[in-house]
Design an enzyme around this catalytic site. Structure first.
Site, mmCIF file in Angstrom:
data_model
loop_
_atom_site.group_PDB
_atom_site.id
_atom_site.type_symbol
_atom_site.label_atom_id
_atom_site.label_comp_id
_atom_site.label_asym_id
_atom_site.label_seq_id
_atom_site.Cartn_x
_atom_site.Cartn_y
_atom_site.Cartn_z
ATOM 1 N N ASP A 68 3.942 -4.617 3.647
ATOM 2 C CA ASP A 68 5.385 -4.851 3.661
ATOM 3 C C ASP A 68 5.692 -6.263 4.162
ATOM 4 O O ASP A 68 6.627 -6.911 3.678
ATOM 5 C CB ASP A 68 6.110 -3.808 4.521
ATOM 6 C CG ASP A 68 5.458 -3.569 5.872
ATOM 7 O OD1 ASP A 68 4.550 -4.334 6.254
ATOM 8 O OD2 ASP A 68 5.858 -2.602 6.560
ATOM 9 N N HIS B 195 0.832 -1.206 0.000
ATOM 10 C CA HIS B 195 0.000 0.000 0.000
ATOM 11 C C HIS B 195 0.868 1.258 0.000
ATOM 12 O O HIS B 195 2.085 1.212 0.219
ATOM 13 C CB HIS B 195 -0.908 0.010 1.228
ATOM 14 C CG HIS B 195 -0.141 -0.088 2.515
ATOM 15 N ND1 HIS B 195 0.555 0.966 3.067
ATOM 16 C CD2 HIS B 195 0.062 -1.147 3.348
ATOM 17 C CE1 HIS B 195 1.135 0.595 4.178
ATOM 18 N NE2 HIS B 195 0.866 -0.688 4.377
#
Length: 432
Positions: free
Chosen positions: A290, A44
């Site tokens: 991540d 994101h």
């Protein structure tokens, strides 16, 4: 005077030209390789901190949408990525949105869903009949998701997985982990004191760095103790926390239980595309975190040791070569505006034959994930729960029936009085 030209006369030129034509016609021209399928796994965009810490003067209220939410900066980052993907796959993807060509899946988190929306806005600005309002250069495109509690493809670490928990316990006993703990013990205690956190470990300190990083990025003031040296150490510890999750100790075993699950699905999708079984699908995008990229890249053994930045994107491209064979090429886009750099699977060329790509990754693919995770002793299926419930009810009914039958049986007096005159002793009967 003789002509010094070496080109010769007209007939000779014609003969030479004919020979050149024949020569080139005898050598087949190389056909261009064909891109057949693309998989994207991206993080994101820029967001607000996931958490605060007790002594932080900047509370959740300073962030327009609260903690963990995509910012306007993050929206722009993913719109830019969408534009870059549009340029990269020009001629491969249809210029306008075609629902048969692309499928997008996201974790069920606001910032990943919104990032996918911004990405698609850049990838597919509406054209012609797709424009439903001339003042809006956007069109709705579906994004698919499932509840976080059920997501065992993109939300990492995947749980419950007792075998993975055991590996993490072993990791805490590894020399590298113990050395990091010893080296940064005083530093971690200082951070705990300054932040007001009761527990600040190698595994949790990332959230302190995350908060400070987000605040610095958005021009909030930092506390005086958050010096450049402190931020540098926090950054290093944050990067270590990602490696701890999926590496440090027994990387391959962890990969089988974590990132290998995503790799397995990506391989299945590419194999289907190679076998013309993808039903026209050309691009599959996963909008995630991540930790997703960390799990994926450590499973592939291509992780660079650094946290994946906002809007970073791991790319898998499947090509059909002139020979008819298929190859896989990977790229990692970790900086806006820069061409994604090539990533090679260890043991293979950058253009890795699909069969070799699959073979090299076999060690990280679990044959039976639930069995390897040892979830059978941890999770009861719906059928098992129903069976146990029915069994318990049946047992209860049997006990009640036996008690009722027991109550209806004739009873012997527990005590008998002896009527012998002159003897006032009460004789206790035996309860059989």
């Amino acid at each position: 005077m003789a002509d010094g030209s070496c080109l010769g006369s007209g007939p000779q030129l014609g003969l030479i030209a004919l020979l050149v034509v024949l020569l080139f016609s005898a050598v087949p021209l190389a056909q261009s390789r064909e891109l057949r399928f693309v998989t994207l796994v991206y993080r994101h965009g820029d967001r607000s901190p996931v958490h605060g810490y007790p002594t932080d003067v900047h509370k959740e209220s300073v962030w327009p949408q609260g903690y963990g939410q995509l910012t306007q900066v993050g929206m722009k980052q993913h719109w830019d990525l969408g534009q870059e993907l549009r340029a990269r796959y020009k001629g491969f993807l249809n210029e306008s949105y075609n629902r048969h060509e692309i499928y997008v899946r996201s974790t069920d988190v606001d910032r990943t869903l919104m990032s996918a929306e911004a990405n698609l806005a850049g990838l597919y600005p509406p054209e012609g009949p797709q424009i439903f309002n001339p003042n809006i250069t956007w069109q709705p495109i579906p994004i698919h998701t499932i509840p976080e509690s059920e997501d065992q493809l993109l939300k990492f670490p995947i749980s419950p997985c007792p075998a993975y928990v055991k590996l993490q316990e072993e990791t805490r006993q590894s020399a590298e982990y113990i050395n990091m703990t010893t080296t940064y013990k005083a530093f971690l205690q200082m951070v705990a004191n300054k932040t007001g956190l009761s527990d600040c470990t190698l595994e949790s300190v990332w959230s302190v760095y995350d908060t400070l990083f987000c605040e610095k990025t958005h021009n909030f003031s930092l506390p005086t103790w958050a010096t450049a040296d402190v931020l540098s150490k926090l950054n290093k510890l944050k990067d270590f926390s990602f490696v701890f999750l999926f590496g440090v100790h027994e990387r391959v075993k962890k990969a089988r239980l974590q990132g290998g699950v995503l790799v397995d699905q990506i391989l299945k999708n590419m194999t289907a595309a190679a076998n013309n079984a993808s039903n026209g699908l050309k691009l599959l995008a996963y909008s995630a975190h991540d930790s997703t990229l960390g799990a994926l890249q450590l499973a592939l053994d291509v992780y660079n040791g650094k946290q994946a930045p906002y809007a970073s994107c791991h790319i898998f491209e499947l090509y059909k070569e002139d020979s008819g064979n298929f190859t896989v090429q990977m790229y990692f886009r970790n900086e806006s505006g820069k061409t994604p750099y090539p990533v090679s699977l260890p043991g293979c060329a950058h253009a890795c034959p699909l069969q070799d790509f699959q073979s090299l990754l076999q060690p990280i693919l679990a044959q039976d994930w639930e069995e390897e995770c040892q979830t059978t002793s941890f999770i009861m299926t719906e059928e098992t729960i129903i069976g146990l419930t029915i069994g318990a009810i049946a047992l209860f009914i049997i006990i009640v029936v036996l008690m009722l039958l027991s109550c209806n049986e004739p009873k012997d007096d527990g005590y008998q009085h002896v009527s012998d005159e002159g003897d006032d002793h009460e004789t206790k009967g035996l309860a059989m």
